[in-house]
Design an enzyme around this catalytic site. Structure first.
Site, PDB file in Angstrom:
ATOM      1  CB  CYS A 107      10.158   5.443   3.538  1.00  0.00           C
ATOM      2  SG  CYS A 107      10.015   7.105   2.931  1.00  0.00           S
ATOM      3  CE  LYS A 146       4.611  -0.578   2.330  1.00  0.00           C
ATOM      4  NZ  LYS A 146       5.461   0.512   1.867  1.00  0.00           N
ATOM      5  CG  HIS A 178       7.808  -1.615  -2.493  1.00  0.00           C
ATOM      6  ND1 HIS A 178       7.944  -0.253  -2.408  1.00  0.00           N
ATOM      7  CD2 HIS A 178       7.566  -1.883  -3.804  1.00  0.00           C
ATOM      8  CE1 HIS A 178       7.785   0.286  -3.611  1.00  0.00           C
ATOM      9  NE2 HIS A 178       7.563  -0.687  -4.471  1.00  0.00           N
ATOM     10  NE  ARG A 241       2.771   3.612  -7.004  1.00  0.00           N
ATOM     11  CZ  ARG A 241       3.932   3.319  -7.557  1.00  0.00           C
ATOM     12  NH1 ARG A 241       4.609   4.258  -8.198  1.00  0.00           N
ATOM     13  NH2 ARG A 241       4.420   2.087  -7.501  1.00  0.00           N
TER      14      ARG A 241
HETATM   15  C1  LIG Z   1       2.228   9.317  -2.016  1.00  0.00           C
HETATM   16  C2  LIG Z   1       2.905   8.097  -1.438  1.00  0.00           C
HETATM   17  C3  LIG Z   1       3.325   8.107  -0.114  1.00  0.00           C
HETATM   18  C4  LIG Z   1       3.935   6.982   0.456  1.00  0.00           C
HETATM   19  N1  LIG Z   1       4.241   6.991   1.797  1.00  0.00           N
HETATM   20  C5  LIG Z   1       4.688   5.840   2.387  1.00  0.00           C
HETATM   21  C6  LIG Z   1       4.824   5.738   3.798  1.00  0.00           C
HETATM   22  O1  LIG Z   1       4.515   6.665   4.555  1.00  0.00           O
HETATM   23  N2  LIG Z   1       5.285   4.567   4.309  1.00  0.00           N
HETATM   24  C7  LIG Z   1       5.609   3.501   3.509  1.00  0.00           C
HETATM   25  O2  LIG Z   1       6.024   2.447   4.012  1.00  0.00           O
HETATM   26  N3  LIG Z   1       5.476   3.574   2.172  1.00  0.00           N
HETATM   27  C8  LIG Z   1       5.004   4.696   1.607  1.00  0.00           C
HETATM   28  N4  LIG Z   1       4.767   4.719   0.256  1.00  0.00           N
HETATM   29  C9  LIG Z   1       5.012   3.494  -0.536  1.00  0.00           C
HETATM   30  C10 LIG Z   1       3.740   2.638  -0.588  1.00  0.00           C
HETATM   31  O3  LIG Z   1       3.356   2.210   0.693  1.00  0.00           O
HETATM   32  C11 LIG Z   1       3.967   1.411  -1.496  1.00  0.00           C
HETATM   33  O4  LIG Z   1       4.971   0.621  -0.914  1.00  0.00           O
HETATM   34  C12 LIG Z   1       4.394   1.786  -2.897  1.00  0.00           C
HETATM   35  O5  LIG Z   1       3.596   2.838  -3.419  1.00  0.00           O
HETATM   36  C13 LIG Z   1       4.322   0.581  -3.838  1.00  0.00           C
HETATM   37  O6  LIG Z   1       3.003   0.080  -3.927  1.00  0.00           O
HETATM   38  P1  LIG Z   1       2.049   0.445  -5.173  1.00  0.00           P
HETATM   39  O7  LIG Z   1       2.823   0.105  -6.433  1.00  0.00           O
HETATM   40  O8  LIG Z   1       0.839  -0.421  -4.992  1.00  0.00           O
HETATM   41  O9  LIG Z   1       1.764   1.907  -5.100  1.00  0.00           O
HETATM   42  C14 LIG Z   1       4.178   5.829  -0.328  1.00  0.00           C
HETATM   43  C15 LIG Z   1       3.754   5.836  -1.668  1.00  0.00           C
HETATM   44  C16 LIG Z   1       3.116   6.948  -2.222  1.00  0.00           C
HETATM   45  C17 LIG Z   1       2.640   6.895  -3.648  1.00  0.00           C
END
Ligand SMILES: Cc1cc2nc3c(=O)[nH]c(=O)nc-3n(C[C@H](O)[C@H](O)[C@H](O)COP(=O)(O)O)c2cc1C
Length: 336
Positions: A107, A146, A178, A241
């Protein structure tokens, strides 16, 4: 604060399958969201929102750990970088029945960087290793990490391998990648999920160079077909997402990715199964919106979908009969 108890023995810790997981997402993957997602897939591994060690150890511990028994398999994600605090937090997670504890090294928000939480830790592999070791010494449930493929100023493949190798040497065997770097200055967390390019090739190289490790791919995955394709290279996929905006995607997970032959739940059935949960929440003095905001994504891709979303996002704030509104919204899902 919850007492630190002995590990539960009624469900012996075993590795949850990480073949398909829903990402930890702050403000999104709360317990209501997870209860709903679990109705759609029995096998998906669900992650909580990140909880910092400070909040968990010194805040409303019970509230942060609260979950429904049906949510399993369920992992708690922690944010922190103090090994003793992370160990104490992992103990609480295990005592509360979580199946896994995950450390957030991905993050990029300023708020968390200042506290040495999240992606900034990619620049401190030995500290992450110390954290992982302390957590592993404290619990018997799996401890996973992660992370990103790098951060600005530390984005070479060699540095990524140094990070993964160092954390592996502390005993971590499962890494969720990621597959983009995080830019720690100048980009918002949201921009950091879109602007740095996705590099699945780098994550794939990592799997090739660390074949003994479980490598889960995350970032930009949108369909079960894409999941299938990535599963030829990776041990698992994590969706963020898309799983939130289009949760009905999860209804195909058990059949398509886990070989289940159970019939796929319909949207209408899923909403109907939410009704008693909503009722109980209302009885406890909660607001229906806390729950229904997570089911809005059921309203995609059919005539009436927009109306469904409007009823549960706008009309809901004006009604004095929330359950009646839920039932009327449910009628729009009939046959779907
Ligand atoms: C609203 C939101 C909140 C997120 N909060 C966290 C979190 O608390 N911890 C974390 O490791 N990643 C967090 N992420 C990142 C997601 O876990 C993920 O790594 C990122 O969205 C990429 O994956 P995607 O393209 O499938 O969305 C967050 C993403 C979004 C959209």
């Amino acid at each position: 604060m919850l007492p630190i108890t002995e590990p539960r023995t009624d469900r012996l810790p075993s590795e949850p399958s990480r073949r398909f997981s829903v990402a930890p997402m702050m403000d999104w993957t709360d317990r209501h969201c997870r209860f709903f997602l679990r109705l759609l897939s029995k096998n998906a591994l669900l992650y909580t929102e990140m909880v910092t060690t400070g909040a968990l150890l010194h805040g409303d511990t019970e509230r942060f750990l609260r979950h429904d028994e049906t949510e399993h398999p369920l992992a708690l994600q922690l944010g922190g970088s103090n090994p003793a605090d992370l160990a104490a937090s992992a103990r609480l997670a295990q005592a509360a029945g979580y199946d896994e504890v995950n450390l957030n090294v991905g993050c990029p928000s300023d708020r968390v960087q200042n506290n040495m939480i999240g992606a900034v830790l990619m620049g401190h592999p030995q500290l992450v290793a110390d954290c992982v070791k302390a957590m592993r010494d404290a619990v018997t449930i799996p401890v996973t990490v992660k992370h990103r493929i790098g951060i600005n100023g530390r984005d070479s493949y060699e540095q990524l391998c140094e990070f993964v190798g160092t954390v592996r040497d502390a005993g971590c065997t499962s890494f969720t990648v990621h597959a983009r770097i995080a830019i720690l200055e100048g980009l918002s967390p949201k921009e950091n999920r879109d602007i740095p390019p996705l590099r699945y090739d780098i994550a794939a190289q990592l799997k090739q160079d660390f074949p003994e490790l479980e490598i889960i791919l995350n970032g930009g995955i949108k369909t079960l077909e894409q999941c299938q394709a990535h599963l030829n290279t990776f041990d698992g996929v994590m969706l963020g997402r898309e799983a939130y905006h289009n949760p009905y995607l999860l209804a195909g997970v058990d059949r398509e990715l886990f070989g289940s032959d159970a019939p796929q739940i319909t949207r209408a059935e899923a909403l109907a199964l939410m009704r008693p949960y909503v009722e109980a929440h209302l009885r406890d003095g909660g607001s229906m919106h806390h729950i229904t905001r997570h089911v809005l994504g059921l309203g995609t891709g059919f005539p009436g979908a927009r109306k469904f979303r409007q009823m549960l996002s706008v009309d809901i704030h004006k009604t004095d009969d929330p359950l009646g509104l839920l039932d009327r919204a449910g009628e729009l899902l009939e046959g779907r």
